[in-house]
Design an enzyme around this catalytic site. Sequence first.
Site, PDB file in Angstrom:
ATOM      1  N   LEU A  85       0.837  -1.196   0.000  1.00 21.32           N
ATOM      2  CA  LEU A  85       0.000   0.000   0.000  1.00 21.32           C
ATOM      3  C   LEU A  85       0.870   1.244   0.000  1.00 21.32           C
ATOM      4  O   LEU A  85       1.935   1.258   0.632  1.00 21.32           O
ATOM      5  CB  LEU A  85      -0.856   0.027   1.270  1.00 21.32           C
ATOM      6  CG  LEU A  85      -1.964  -1.011   1.390  1.00 21.32           C
ATOM      7  CD1 LEU A  85      -2.501  -1.033   2.820  1.00 21.32           C
ATOM      8  CD2 LEU A  85      -3.086  -0.706   0.417  1.00 21.32           C
ATOM      9  N   LYS A 117      -4.937  -0.893  10.234  1.00 19.00           N
ATOM     10  CA  LYS A 117      -3.771  -1.492   9.562  1.00 19.00           C
ATOM     11  C   LYS A 117      -3.018  -2.303  10.605  1.00 19.00           C
ATOM     12  O   LYS A 117      -2.312  -1.775  11.450  1.00 19.00           O
ATOM     13  CB  LYS A 117      -2.872  -0.435   8.954  1.00 19.00           C
ATOM     14  CG  LYS A 117      -1.749  -1.071   8.146  1.00 19.00           C
ATOM     15  CD  LYS A 117      -1.068  -0.078   7.254  1.00 19.00           C
ATOM     16  CE  LYS A 117      -0.122  -0.763   6.294  1.00 19.00           C
ATOM     17  NZ  LYS A 117       0.940  -1.527   6.939  1.00 19.00           N
ATOM     18  N   CYS A 410      35.352  11.266  -0.746  1.00 18.56           N
ATOM     19  CA  CYS A 410      34.638  10.030  -0.414  1.00 18.56           C
ATOM     20  C   CYS A 410      35.433   9.219   0.612  1.00 18.56           C
ATOM     21  O   CYS A 410      36.611   8.956   0.394  1.00 18.56           O
ATOM     22  CB  CYS A 410      34.431   9.209  -1.689  1.00 18.56           C
ATOM     23  SG  CYS A 410      33.881   7.528  -1.367  1.00 18.56           S
TER      24      CYS A 410
END
Length: 670
Positions: A85, A117, A410
């Site tokens: 969903l 739910k 990085c």
Amino acid sequence: MKMPEKIQQQATQLRESLNKHNYYYYVLDDPRIPDSEYDHLMRELQALEAQYPQLITPDSPTQRVGAAPLSAFAEVVHSIPMLSLGNAFENKEVHDFDKRVQKGLGVHKIEYVAETKLDGLAVSIRYENGILVKGATRGDGNRGEDVTLNVKTIKVIPLRLQGDDYPPILEVRGEVFMPKADFKKYNQRQIAKGEKTLANPRNAAAGSLRQLKSRVTARRPLTFFTYGIGVVEGAELPNRHSDILQRLQKWGFPISDETQIVNGVQGCLDYYQNIQAQRDALPFDIDGVVYKVNRIEQQQSLGFVSRAPRWAIAHKFPAEEALTQVLDIDIQVGRTGALTPVARLAPVNVGGVTVTNATLHNQDEIKRKDIRIGDTVIVRRAGDVIPEVVRLVPEKRPQNTQAYLLPDKCPDCGSEVTRIKDEAVLRCTGGLFCPAQRKQALQHFASRRAMDIDGLGEKLIEQLIDNELVKNIADIYSISHEQWAGLERMGKKSAENMIKALEKSKSTTLAKFLYALGIREVGETTASILAQHFGNIDKLIQATKADLQKIPDIGPVAAQQIVAFFQQTHNREIIQHLQTVGVHWAAQSEPQTTDSLTGQTFVLTGTLSTMTRTQAKSRLQNLGAKVSGSVSKKTHCVVAGEKAGSKLKKAQDLGVKIIDEAGLRALLGD
Ligand code: IVH
């Protein structure tokens, strides 16, 4: 031993009586006989069955206690996929959902069904002629695990349907879960015995249902609510979701008392408020509510996007939060080079789960929230999502802390870090040269649903990258036998197996290949849509953003990522390289660019063996056809798969054209 007829009758009566009382007790919560009487009937049936084993039927209540352990779960293919969903957290998102529904249907006031739910595990249970024959977990939505023996141990699930008006084939879908009180009691008992406790009711349900020993499942206090159906054949069901639920209840399934028909978006939001106020008092854990368009023909006309229906949405409750301290901030480099700052936290329990890391998302978020190492923060987790740092508790800040800045190199490969225009994230420019990206790219490439390279796991991939045997994913096919055999924990034999597995993986499908490339926004479903639409990779490489956006289910973001991916020279070179070393796939049919079926209405019924119904539907729609859920005089053609039921009959009665799967494939140009 020969069995007198009287015994047979006696067994049938006992079975019926026990099944009935089981239903009164577990489903209606309204026992009609004392427990001792029930036990007595059960023992009587057990004694008969022990004497005459031929009496044992699959729906006998004696069969709930569990059978011999399995060594593994078999796979179950869901011929109608088990979808997920979409989520809404804010009221505005619910309003947006309702607007989309209204626009899609051209109707103003929508009738919804609002449900809780449940936080457990989705299962699909198949009945053939009223007898439970299969129980399966959702798995990835298309394939799940066969947990029939375990499902049978759950007392509220009927082994045989009640009444006589049920469809000959019926798949019932719903949630298996453990009520809060049972969960608590279970853990108290475990503590008393000095044994392991279960983390939270959701894990408890999942862990209990996925036990190879069904006797273990049988001892866990699991229960079930139904919220929908899968395959139905041989009978028409009502045309409103709420009426289908009523029907399911009549056939013996529990449905939640909280389920309600509500009107329009305001009805949904009132329901949410109401349930939220009762949340703690409910006997089971919920993480939100679900709104579903009630009329089935409206559901069908709205259809699906990717993995979720357009006619339903989950409205989640605000997540659970806790206070803790940031011990450090680390940087993770993802498969796509994104640098994600992660807070290392002093361990803290958030809603039953110990959290030690939480994402800080990106530099802007760290700045906005002003999070520093040493700070005390509020962390939050919602359902399955990664925990996140919500906000700082400023009054607890220690002295001499400094604002945190993400590195400009990085941390994994030392390459420059850049920020793409309009994106919040920083990215390493090392591309497939960055070990962090290479490892994850290769892991994804080799994974089962991608190139399916058997035996190429995480440990091996790490060695390959660390020893610089693989600079880009295509290099994997050029590693020699000696090189494989020289790796840790690899011998001659395993090297040989690896080479065999690599050879085998070269023969693939275009959809799997596209998925394997790891293009952002291109998951399995999108990859398969692209493969079907373009039919060959060169056409896809040349596609513009506008071409891609014309395809149903492909939005602007995915279109942009796909174009950006193929614009990179090094990506096209890698694809070329992979084809040169022998990666290939069966040619697809010529892409269908005509609107040959415009104006025609199709109805799909029964099971197709070479594609799912969703795929068939999307391919028919690509050719301009409309796909409807029910047969009428206006239907142009009915596609009848295996075991087609009432729709086929109706088509025959109305004289509508009927084709089988082969006919469909011919029509699609396969
Ligand atoms: S309907 C086509 N209804 O939520 C729609 N799902 O995020 C399929 N769930 O996998 C699901 N309560 O495990 C639906 N009342 C409810 C639900 C519910 C819990 C779970 C279910 C599903 C997941 C989707």
